[in-house]
Motif scaffolding. Structure first.
Motif, PDB file in Angstrom:
ATOM      1  N   PHE A  87       0.909  -1.178   0.028  1.00 18.02           N
ATOM      2  CA  PHE A  87      -0.131   0.074   0.068  1.00 18.02           C
ATOM      3  C   PHE A  87       0.863   1.134   0.083  1.00 18.02           C
ATOM      4  O   PHE A  87       0.506   2.140  -0.779  1.00 18.02           O
ATOM      5  N   GLU A  88       1.940   1.294   0.673  1.00 21.56           N
ATOM      6  CA  GLU A  88       2.841   2.391   0.717  1.00 21.56           C
ATOM      7  C   GLU A  88       3.587   2.406  -0.671  1.00 21.56           C
ATOM      8  O   GLU A  88       3.651   3.700  -1.212  1.00 21.56           O
ATOM      9  N   LYS A  89       3.808   1.617  -1.393  1.00 17.87           N
ATOM     10  CA  LYS A  89       4.415   1.609  -2.627  1.00 17.87           C
ATOM     11  C   LYS A  89       3.369   2.262  -3.448  1.00 17.87           C
ATOM     12  O   LYS A  89       3.609   3.188  -4.215  1.00 17.87           O
ATOM     13  N   LEU A  90       2.029   2.080  -3.478  1.00 19.52           N
ATOM     14  CA  LEU A  90       1.273   2.559  -4.336  1.00 19.52           C
ATOM     15  C   LEU A  90       0.880   4.175  -3.886  1.00 19.52           C
ATOM     16  O   LEU A  90       1.173   4.988  -4.723  1.00 19.52           O
ATOM     17  N   PHE A  91       0.796   4.296  -2.716  1.00 20.99           N
ATOM     18  CA  PHE A  91       0.665   5.616  -2.343  1.00 20.99           C
ATOM     19  C   PHE A  91       1.695   6.542  -2.513  1.00 20.99           C
ATOM     20  O   PHE A  91       1.416   7.858  -2.482  1.00 20.99           O
ATOM     21  N   THR A  92       2.880   6.106  -2.300  1.00 17.88           N
ATOM     22  CA  THR A  92       3.843   7.059  -2.329  1.00 17.88           C
ATOM     23  C   THR A  92       4.780   6.894  -3.761  1.00 17.88           C
ATOM     24  O   THR A  92       5.735   7.798  -3.876  1.00 17.88           O
ATOM     25  N   SER A  93       4.148   6.378  -4.474  1.00 17.22           N
ATOM     26  CA  SER A  93       4.589   6.308  -6.117  1.00 17.22           C
ATOM     27  C   SER A  93       4.519   7.598  -6.606  1.00 17.22           C
ATOM     28  O   SER A  93       3.485   8.351  -6.266  1.00 17.22           O
ATOM     29  N   PRO A  94       5.541   8.402  -7.297  1.00 17.24           N
ATOM     30  CA  PRO A  94       5.366   9.708  -7.668  1.00 17.24           C
ATOM     31  C   PRO A  94       4.181   9.927  -8.566  1.00 17.24           C
ATOM     32  O   PRO A  94       3.652  11.240  -8.621  1.00 17.24           O
TER      33      PRO A  94
END
Lengths: 512, 305, 322
Positions: C81-88
């Motif tokens: 989820f972090e990967k999704l939300f923090t992707s540019p």
């Protein structure tokens, strides 16, 4: 009357309900124990009638093949292979879409498959997940024909951590796919000479634009068409290039910017099809063969249909192939990849590993292999001036899908055999041969062609290639200014590009 | 008696009304609107038909509009002689008939109790059903389940998991809720049980929604290729949409650039067009046939009678 | 019957005091065993085919490897989820998803209702049935074909729409390459493809309206407009409400299949949605965990919206799905 009917219906429905719920309930009970699942029995009982002299009982094998639009049971090649090798093989085809997912399901589900034919990415994924058997010993003991046919360096592309996990199938050898093709009748009409470099190309396109009011140059929106011959004149060939002893990805080449600047100029001035970002190959061909475009980066396999459609439309139309353009240094060069196309592997879960290797080996016995590739002489093919020609239509009817059945090829002979497929259509053959002739002596082979699967490369390559191609279209069409290229490159590196390049170089240094 | 009145008489009980000027204007606009809308939806099909009947060269170079260029019938001959196409057509027809019948039956069965406010746990049950519309365990666990049930590579896997469709169930339930309660009550006075009421009172009065949901199921089964793509490898039980999908995908540029042999053998566009048409026409015929169930006032007689 | 949006009468309450919920349930099942029996197969099917595989959701919180299996893949918490939300690109992609979906709901949800109402006003039955059959045709064309069709129609190189613009003395518009109009193309093509098909459910709902109501309205001197407004529309209100709530459940699915076929890098800026973004990110690396996490994120939002929609509808319109 009606009452009876109704109650009968009622009883029927009740019965069905109960049956359904019974079935559902029964099923529900078993689902919690995936371990205790029943397995599909492999097709046992091999039919040995008419086999090539083997007497020992051969187990049935199951093989997963790549996609094809045919029923493997009824294919000539399947029957021929069974006849020659004595193995009864049950073939399953992957779907055209979602092939990777289905492959994973088939391999993890306990289906008792023995052999799989994989593309490079699938091969890497399965091998690194430990689903494939390392075949060094089996090759040693059961693979004499395989070792005869396939070069040691090709096996390198199937070697991970020193172990071989599959038989590499290199395909038809190094051949050039595309070249610029131009409407010669218009060139003659306008008194234009065939361009030999990008400056001349620019002038030709400009004149065509002014005088004919057609699209001067159309290309389709996918790699390799968006790079092609023009990119090669700037020194941008295939994915990888060796610069000063190091591997550089084409995204990082300073030449890439020059190429994009040139293409953007063509685009802005209307010399390059303004619909390039939405041009499928089909659309570009439509424009070229419909007389709306003067020049097209034509793949030879589409040449037959394209040229035929063009001459039907405008009988006066003539085309010619532009020899590969020269770069700033006055030399022409063109890039080609000779990567292993397919990998044929034996699954770790297979219960018949030796038999599987025997089968794969038997298919590369020279006569058998020739039969799979070309059929029977006098029936499927004939030999004219030392070249193999298909006999139509039986070659098409029986051998169109034969390549799907190959599991490794004789690397000396197959590029020769294979050309029979090109000779089905004289126009196609002429283009194929002309492209290869023009490329003679100027081919630059991608230095990663013989690389083994490398984690950082295999994991990122497709995503990063797509990202690059998308951005190339944005820069060409001016959706992004060239100044933003470095910003893109930084993002490309951050999303795995840097890792990929490092890993590629690590391998590259180790080969020296 | 003019024909307009006759038509009205058969389907609505609206009599002659005095139409105002604005209503007449609307009527003219309405007909004009639907003529235009109908044409925009019909023309692409004309284009497909034209392509399927044109020479490949004309199709490739984009010469074909609404009329065929260089007429030929070879493509249809080719497709109709293709044993894989014919076999997949058979599978699709069988799947659509069996799947629709079973699904409509089971979905109706489920919808009826859930339309009754007196059912205990109704809200909770509905929530359980709606939950599955949004959350799913994903492809892999579902595949493993089918494998455990020995359904992989069998015909029933194409319709069993799709039999309870919550979306369709809710539409039927919604319709049932709109039926007058007197129907049920009077049947109960005659001593009928719930199942009997459903079969002989409710369903006959719900033919429009049955026809609608039947159509939804039929079209869904006809158009589905995903289940077959995942669960089926045996060509003998591959339905037509999967065949069609593979035909189109395998001829697309993306696919070909990696596979030169496939590129040489790419399926001509005229054959693609005729395959699409032959795969679409059977299901198109279903709706006109069902339209007779979309009759107004179906409830009137029953409530009074 | 009355076309009313009032709820069906509340369940008739048995006045049997001092029995727990289960006791009352038992009594009800005893009394109406057949009604409860009807539910059994449906529930079993849904438990078996939908709930048994539900454990697969856990891989959103794991680093799932299909060869390691569900049980043995390691837990990683909120990593995906972090990967999704923090992707540019996430902010842009999420914004696009919401805008396109919102436009589709605002424009394309009422459209089939209007078309159905207009069809309902057609008096010529032959014409009406023909039109009904013709306008649902595009539903049967795949997006690949529809996308290709719109590219042809809107081409700047001989497309009919641009020819028309030029003949009217206007500039050509590169519809597929212009960030300011591309969303319009997406919505128009989606409307063209699905509107006719979506009318069917409303056409079926018309049949529930009691014709006597129209008779009565006519006697009162109500014209067509008044009938439409006071009888027809309220008559199909329940199905409209149902369809709307269900539509909310799709709010983060802005049309991935359509957009994948129709978009191109030049218009990513306005058309890259969650589905297409995840598709491109997932190319070549089979990250089941990441795509499951994205799916779960979408499902949670959708489910929340459906629940809110349902309770709003119960509060203000006195009816809902449950």
């Amino acid at each position: 009357m009606i009452k009876i009917k109704k109650s009968a219906v009622l009883a029927g429905i009740l019965g069905f309900t109960l049956a359904l719920s019974g079935c559902g309930g029964g099923g529900g009970g078993t689902t919690d124990t995936p371990a205790a699942q029943p397995t599909d029995a492999p097709a046992s009982t091999p039919k040995d009638e008419g086999n090539g002299g083997t007497t020992a009982e051969k187990p049935g094998l199951r093989m997963i093949m790549q996609y094809g639009l045919f029923d493997p049971k009824t294919e000539y090649a399947a029957k021929y292979i069974q006849e020659r090798t004595g193995f009864n093989v049950e073939y399953e085809l992957l779907p055209a879409e979602n092939a990777d997912e289905k492959l994973n399901l088939l391999v993890t589900g306990k289906n008792n498959y023995d052999i799989v034919k994989l593309n490079a990415m699938q091969f890497y994924n399965l091998a690194s997940a430990g689903a494939l058997e390392s075949i060094d010993e089996l090759l040693e003991s059961h693979g004499n024909y395989i070792k005869q046919s396939i070069k040691q360096e090709s096996f390198g592309s199937a070697t991970i951590d020193g172990k071989i996990f599959g038989i590499p199938e290199t395909g038809a050898g190094a051949s050039i796919g595309e070249a610029l093709v131009v409407r010669q009748d218009w060139m003659d009409e306008l008194g234009l000479a065939t361009p030999t470099n990008t400056d001349e190309l620019y002038n030709v396109l400009k004149t065509i634009k002014e005088k004919k009011n057609v699209i001067p140059l159309t290309v389709s929106n996918k790699a390799p068409a968006i790079y092609g011959n023009i990119a090669a004149t700037f020194g941008v060939f295939t994915d990888w290039k060796e610069v000063d002893g190091k591997l550089v990805h084409r995204a990082e080449l300073p030449e890439m910017k020059e190429y994009l600047t040139f293409m953007n100029k063509l685009y802005k001035e209307g010399l390059l099809d303004t619909e390039t970002p939405i041009n499928t190959a089909q659309k570009s061909i439509e424009k070229f063969s419909g007389g709306k475009a003067a020049m097209y980066e034509l793949p030879w396999w589409s040449a037959g249909t394209t040229i035929e459609a063009l001459t039907k439309n405008s009988p006066e139309a003539k085309t010619s192939i532009i020899p590969y353009l020269k770069g700033k240094d006055g030399k022409a060069a063109i890039g080609v990849k000779t990567n292993t196309t397919w990998y044929v592997a034996i699954l770790k879960s297979s219960k018949n590993k030796e038999a599987a290797m025997d089968f794969l080996n038997a298919k590369l016995e020279p006569e058998t292999f020739k039969g799979i590739a070309l059929g029977k002489e006098g029936v499927h093919h004939e030999v004219k001036d030392g070249k193999y020609y298909p006999i139509l239509p039986i070659f098409n009817d029986e051998l169109n899908n034969a390549s799907s059945f190959l599991t490794g090829v004789d690397e000396e002979k197959y590029p020769i055999y294979w050309q029979a497929r090109v000779r089905k259509d004289p126009v196609l053959q002429a283009h194929f041969e002309a492209f290869q002739k023009n490329a003679e002596g100027i081919i630059v082979v991608d230095p990663m062609s013989t690389a083994p699967p490398i984690e950082a490369v295999s994991k990122n390559l497709l995503k990063l290639t797509t990202m690059l191609d998308d951005n190339v279209l944005q820069f060409i069409s001016g959706a992004k200014p060239i100044d933003a290229y470095d910003q893109f490159l930084a993002q490309w590196r951050a999303e795995g590009g840097a890792d990929m390049v490092n890993a590629a170089n690590e391998w590259f240094q180790s080969t020296k | 008696m003019d024909h307009k009145k006759a038509l009205e008489g058969t389907n609505t009980t609206r009599g002659v009304i005095q139409t105002s000027f604005s209503e007449k204007c609307f009527s003219v606009f309405n007909y004009a609107f639907f003529i235009v809308m109908g044409l925009t939806t019909l023309l692409p099909f004309m284009n497909l038909i034209a392509k399927s009947l044109s020479s490949e060269g004309a199709v490739i170079s984009g010469q074909v509009g609404l009329l065929p260029v260089g007429v030929q019938f070879e493509t249809y001959k080719y497709v109709l002689q293709d044993s894989m196409f014919l076999n997949s057509l058979k599978v699709s027809i069988f799947l659509t008939v069996v799947g629709t019948a079973c699904s409509l039956f089971l979905t109706t069965l489920t919808a009826y109790p859930l339309s009754k406010y007196r059912l205990r746990g109704r809200k909770g049950l509905l929530l359980i059903f709606v939950f599955t519309m949004l959350f799913s365990g994903g492809l892999i666990p579902t595949y493993l389940l089918m494998q455990n049930l020995n359904l992989v590579n069998t015909f029933p896997v194409l319709f069993l998991p799709a039999m309870v469709n919550v979306y369709n169930m809710l539409i039927i339930k919604n319709y049932f809720e709109g039926l007058p309660d007197e129907l049920e009550e009077s049947a109960k006075l005659d001593g009928a049980g719930n199942i009997r009421i459903l079969v002989s009172v409710i369903v006959p009065l719900s033919l429009p929604v049955m026809a609608t949901i039947g159509l939804f199921f039929a079209v869904a089964f006809w158009n589905d290729y995903f289940a077959a793509m995942i669960y089926i490898t045996d060509p003998a039980i591959k339905p037509m949409q999967l065949y069609l999908k593979e035909l189109l995908v395998s001829s697309s540029g993306d696919f070909l650039k990696d596979n030169v042999d496939a590129a040489i053998n790419a399926t001509p566009q005229s054959i693609q067009a005729s395959s699409i048409l032959l795969a679409t026409i059977p299901i198109l015929l279903v709706y006109p046939f069902l339209q007779k169930y979309f009759v107004k006032g179906v409830l009137v007689g029953s409530v009074k009678g | 019957m009355k076309p009313t949006i009032e709820p069906s009468p509340a369940p008739h309450r048995e006045i049997k005091p001092k029995r727990g919920y289960w006791g009352r349930l038992g009594t009800d099942i005893w009394k109406e065993w057949d009604l409860y029996l009807l539910l059994v197969p449906g529930i079993l099917f849904i438990l078996l085919f939908k709930y048994t595989p539900m454990y697969g959701i856990t891989i959103a919180f794991k680093d799932f490897n299909i060869f390691t299996g569900f049980a043995d893949s390691p837990w990683v918490g909120w990593k995906h989820f972090e990967k999704l939300f923090t992707s540019p690109d996430f902010a842009q992609v999420f914004k696009n998803t919401v805008i396109i979906s919102f436009l589709k709901i605002v424009i394309l949800f009422p459209l089939p209702i209007m078309i159905a109402l207009m069809l309902n006003e057609l008096r010529n039955m032959v014409f009406k049935r023909t039109v009904q059959t013709v306008i649902y045709l595009p539903h049967f064309l795949s997006w690949v074909i529809v996308g290709g069709l719109f590219i042809d129609l809107l081409s700047t190189n001989g497309g009919i729409v641009n020819k028309l613009l030029v003949s009217l003395g206007m500039e050509q518009i590169a519809f597929f390459l212009d960030n300011s109009v591309f969303r319009g193309v997406l919505i128009t093509s989606a409307g063209w493809k699905e509107t006719g098909w979506s009318t069917i459910v409303y056409l079926a709902a018309f049949t529930m309206i009691d014709p006597m109501l129209y008779e009565a309205a006519k006697i009162d001197g109500a014209g067509r407009w008044k009938q439409l407004w006071h009888i027809t529309l309220p008559g199909i209100a329940p199905i409209i409400v149902l369809m709307f709530i269900l539509r909310l459940g799709n709010v983060l699915e802005a049309g991935t299949e359509q957009i994948l076929v129709m978009y191109n890098p030049v218009v990513y800026q306005v058309s890259d949605v969650i589905g297409t973004y995840v598709y491109r990110q997932g190319l070549g690396n089979q990250d089941y965990s990441f795509s499951t996490a994205v799916g779960l994120f979408e499902a949670v939002i959708s489910f929340t919206l459906v629940i809110i929609g349902n309770s709003m509808s119960r509060k203000y319109l006195q009816r809902g799905i449950w």
